[in-house]
Design a protein around this motif. Structure first.
Motif, PDB file in Angstrom:
ATOM      1  N   VAL A   1      -1.658  22.999 -18.518  1.00  0.00           N
ATOM      2  CA  VAL A   1      -3.044  23.351 -18.196  1.00  0.00           C
ATOM      3  C   VAL A   1      -3.149  23.654 -16.699  1.00  0.00           C
ATOM      4  N   GLU A   2      -3.603  24.844 -16.363  1.00  0.00           N
ATOM      5  CA  GLU A   2      -3.666  25.283 -14.967  1.00  0.00           C
ATOM      6  C   GLU A   2      -4.544  24.363 -14.118  1.00  0.00           C
ATOM      7  N   GLU A   3      -5.703  23.986 -14.652  1.00  0.00           N
ATOM      8  CA  GLU A   3      -6.619  23.110 -13.919  1.00  0.00           C
ATOM      9  C   GLU A   3      -5.971  21.761 -13.622  1.00  0.00           C
ATOM     10  N   GLN A   4      -5.221  21.240 -14.595  1.00  0.00           N
ATOM     11  CA  GLN A   4      -4.526  19.969 -14.417  1.00  0.00           C
ATOM     12  C   GLN A   4      -3.472  20.072 -13.314  1.00  0.00           C
ATOM     13  N   ARG A   5      -2.722  21.166 -13.315  1.00  0.00           N
ATOM     14  CA  ARG A   5      -1.674  21.356 -12.305  1.00  0.00           C
ATOM     15  C   ARG A   5      -2.281  21.459 -10.909  1.00  0.00           C
ATOM     16  N   SER A   6      -3.375  22.192 -10.805  1.00  0.00           N
ATOM     17  CA  SER A   6      -4.016  22.381  -9.509  1.00  0.00           C
ATOM     18  C   SER A   6      -4.524  21.060  -8.945  1.00  0.00           C
ATOM     19  N   ALA A   7      -5.199  20.273  -9.782  1.00  0.00           N
ATOM     20  CA  ALA A   7      -5.716  18.975  -9.330  1.00  0.00           C
ATOM     21  C   ALA A   7      -4.580  18.031  -8.971  1.00  0.00           C
ATOM     22  N   ALA A   8      -3.516  18.046  -9.770  1.00  0.00           N
ATOM     23  CA  ALA A   8      -2.388  17.143  -9.530  1.00  0.00           C
ATOM     24  C   ALA A   8      -1.700  17.455  -8.209  1.00  0.00           C
ATOM     25  N   GLY A   9      -1.638  18.732  -7.830  1.00  0.00           N
ATOM     26  CA  GLY A   9      -1.010  19.093  -6.568  1.00  0.00           C
ATOM     27  C   GLY A   9      -1.750  18.501  -5.377  1.00  0.00           C
ATOM     28  N   GLY A  10      -3.072  18.628  -5.393  1.00  0.00           N
ATOM     29  CA  GLY A  10      -3.869  18.050  -4.315  1.00  0.00           C
ATOM     30  C   GLY A  10      -3.769  16.538  -4.275  1.00  0.00           C
ATOM     31  N   GLU A  11      -3.724  15.912  -5.443  1.00  0.00           N
ATOM     32  CA  GLU A  11      -3.629  14.455  -5.492  1.00  0.00           C
ATOM     33  C   GLU A  11      -2.252  13.965  -5.057  1.00  0.00           C
ATOM     34  N   ALA A  12      -1.206  14.740  -5.343  1.00  0.00           N
ATOM     35  CA  ALA A  12       0.130  14.375  -4.868  1.00  0.00           C
ATOM     36  C   ALA A  12       0.172  14.409  -3.343  1.00  0.00           C
ATOM     37  N   LEU A  13      -0.410  15.444  -2.746  1.00  0.00           N
ATOM     38  CA  LEU A  13      -0.491  15.531  -1.287  1.00  0.00           C
ATOM     39  C   LEU A  13      -1.229  14.328  -0.717  1.00  0.00           C
ATOM     40  N   MET A  14      -2.335  13.965  -1.360  1.00  0.00           N
ATOM     41  CA  MET A  14      -3.117  12.819  -0.900  1.00  0.00           C
ATOM     42  C   MET A  14      -2.317  11.522  -0.997  1.00  0.00           C
ATOM     43  N   GLY A  15      -1.629  11.326  -2.129  1.00  0.00           N
ATOM     44  CA  GLY A  15      -0.860  10.094  -2.315  1.00  0.00           C
ATOM     45  C   GLY A  15       0.240   9.933  -1.291  1.00  0.00           C
ATOM     46  N   PHE A  16       1.028  10.986  -1.074  1.00  0.00           N
ATOM     47  CA  PHE A  16       2.123  10.894  -0.112  1.00  0.00           C
ATOM     48  C   PHE A  16       1.607  10.801   1.323  1.00  0.00           C
ATOM     49  N   GLY A  17       0.487  11.496   1.601  1.00  0.00           N
ATOM     50  CA  GLY A  17      -0.104  11.390   2.930  1.00  0.00           C
ATOM     51  C   GLY A  17      -0.595   9.987   3.220  1.00  0.00           C
ATOM     52  N   MET A  18      -1.226   9.352   2.232  1.00  0.00           N
ATOM     53  CA  MET A  18      -1.690   7.977   2.411  1.00  0.00           C
ATOM     54  C   MET A  18      -0.508   7.021   2.563  1.00  0.00           C
ATOM     55  N   ALA A  19       0.559   7.245   1.799  1.00  0.00           N
ATOM     56  CA  ALA A  19       1.738   6.384   1.899  1.00  0.00           C
ATOM     57  C   ALA A  19       2.332   6.449   3.300  1.00  0.00           C
ATOM     58  N   ALA A  20       2.444   7.651   3.853  1.00  0.00           N
ATOM     59  CA  ALA A  20       2.998   7.796   5.196  1.00  0.00           C
ATOM     60  C   ALA A  20       2.089   7.155   6.243  1.00  0.00           C
ATOM     61  N   MET A  21       0.771   7.288   6.065  1.00  0.00           N
ATOM     62  CA  MET A  21      -0.173   6.724   7.019  1.00  0.00           C
ATOM     63  C   MET A  21      -0.189   5.193   6.978  1.00  0.00           C
ATOM     64  N   ALA A  22       0.183   4.616   5.831  1.00  0.00           N
ATOM     65  CA  ALA A  22       0.103   3.166   5.654  1.00  0.00           C
ATOM     66  C   ALA A  22       1.364   2.433   6.103  1.00  0.00           C
ATOM     67  N   VAL A  23       2.404   3.141   6.530  1.00  0.00           N
ATOM     68  CA  VAL A  23       3.634   2.470   6.982  1.00  0.00           C
ATOM     69  C   VAL A  23       3.289   1.531   8.131  1.00  0.00           C
TER      70      VAL A  23
ATOM     71  N   LEU B   1       0.828  -1.200   0.000  1.00  0.00           N
ATOM     72  CA  LEU B   1       0.000   0.000   0.000  1.00  0.00           C
ATOM     73  C   LEU B   1       0.870   1.260   0.000  1.00  0.00           C
ATOM     74  N   VAL B   2       1.959   1.227   0.769  1.00  0.00           N
ATOM     75  CA  VAL B   2       2.891   2.358   0.781  1.00  0.00           C
ATOM     76  C   VAL B   2       3.451   2.592  -0.622  1.00  0.00           C
ATOM     77  N   ALA B   3       3.878   1.489  -1.274  1.00  0.00           N
ATOM     78  CA  ALA B   3       4.457   1.612  -2.613  1.00  0.00           C
ATOM     79  C   ALA B   3       3.439   2.153  -3.612  1.00  0.00           C
ATOM     80  N   LEU B   4       2.201   1.654  -3.565  1.00  0.00           N
ATOM     81  CA  LEU B   4       1.156   2.108  -4.476  1.00  0.00           C
ATOM     82  C   LEU B   4       0.882   3.606  -4.305  1.00  0.00           C
TER      83      LEU B   4
END
Length: 202
Positions: free
Chosen positions: A30-52, A11-14
Motif C-alpha cells: 500500500v503506497e500510503e502505508q509505505r509513505s507514512a512508514a518512511g517518515g516514521e522510520a526517520l523519526m525513530g532513528f532520529g530520536m534514538a540518535a538524539m537520546a544517546v 530510550l535509544v533501544a525503544l
C-alpha cells in the motif's frame, strides 16, 4: 534529553527498534502505508540518535542545525501530505517537536543538556499535552474490542474491528508485518512515549 545512562539507553533501544519496524513496514504493498512508514522510520532513528547519553557521546555543534533542517523538511512534507489525510498532521507535530528540541539543544551548553531550561515553557507544555493525549487515545484504541456471539454463558467472543479498520482480510496480505494496523499503531504509541521522555527535561 540526556539523562541517566540507563534510562537513556532504554530510550535509544525503544526508538531504534521502532525505526527498524517502520523500515519493515516500507515493504507494504500500500503506497500510503509505505509513505507514512518512511517518515516514521526517520523519526525513530532520529530520536534514538538524539537520546544517546551525553556521557557516551556529545555531538558536535553542527549536528543540531542539521537536525533542524532535516526535520523541518520532514514537517513541510507532512504538511503537504495532510491535504489528503489528516493523520499526517501528527507527523507534522512530531517533526516540529524534533526541530524544537534541536534548536534548544543547539542553544544549550554541551555539558548540561539534561538540566538546561532554555526551552520555551509554553511550547514545551503544549507539546507535552499533545503527546500525552495522543498516548492515552492510542492506548485506548489498542485495547481489543470484543462482543459476545450469543447471550448464553460461555459463548466465545467475536472480535469487532475498530472504527476505520474494516474487516481483516484472510491470507498472506493480512498477516504481513507491513500491513498490521495494530502494530503500526503500537509503533506510533512507542514513539509518542519516547517523545514525552525527551520533552520532559526541557
Amino acid at each position: 534529553m540526556h539523562g541517566p545512562a540507563s534510562s537513556g539507553w532504554l530510550l535509544v533501544a525503544l526508538c531504534a527498534a521502532t525505526g527498524a519496524y517502520c523500515l519493515l513496514r516500507m515493504r507494504s504493498s500500500v503506497e500510503e502505508q509505505r509513505s507514512a512508514a518512511g517518515g516514521e522510520a526517520l523519526m525513530g532513528f532520529g530520536m534514538a540518535a538524539m537520546a544517546v547519553p551525553a556521557a557516551v557521546f556529545t555531538p558536535p555543534a553542527w549536528v543540531w542545525p542539521g537536525y533542524a533542517l532535516v526535520f523541518g523538511a520532514a514537517g513541510l512534507r507532512a504538511l503537504w501530505a495532510a491535504r489528503s489525510g489528516r493523520h499526517h498532521l501528527h507527523h507534522l507535530v512530531g517533526a516540529a517537536a524534533m526541530v524544537y528540541m534541536a534548536v534548544v539543544m543547539a542553544g544549550s551548553p554541551a555539558h548540561a543538556h539534561a538540566h538546561d531550561t532554555s526551552g520555551t515553557p509554553v511550547l514545551t507544555g503544549a507539546l507535552l499535552l499533545y503527546f500525552t493525549g495522543y498516548v492515552l487515545l492510542t492506548g485506548v484504541r489498542l485495547i481489543p474490542v470484543v462482543a459476545a456471539a450469543g447471550s448464553g454463558a460461555g459463548a466465545p467472543p467475536v472480535p469487532v474491528p475498530l472504527p476505520g479498520q474494516g474487516p481483516r482480510a484472510e491470507g498472506p496480505a493480512a498477516d504481513g508485518w507491513g500491513d498490521r494496523p495494530e502494530l503500526a499503531r503500537a509503533c506510533r504509541l512507542s514513539m509518542a512515549i519516547g517523545m514525552l521522555a525527551m520533552l520532559l527535561p526541557l
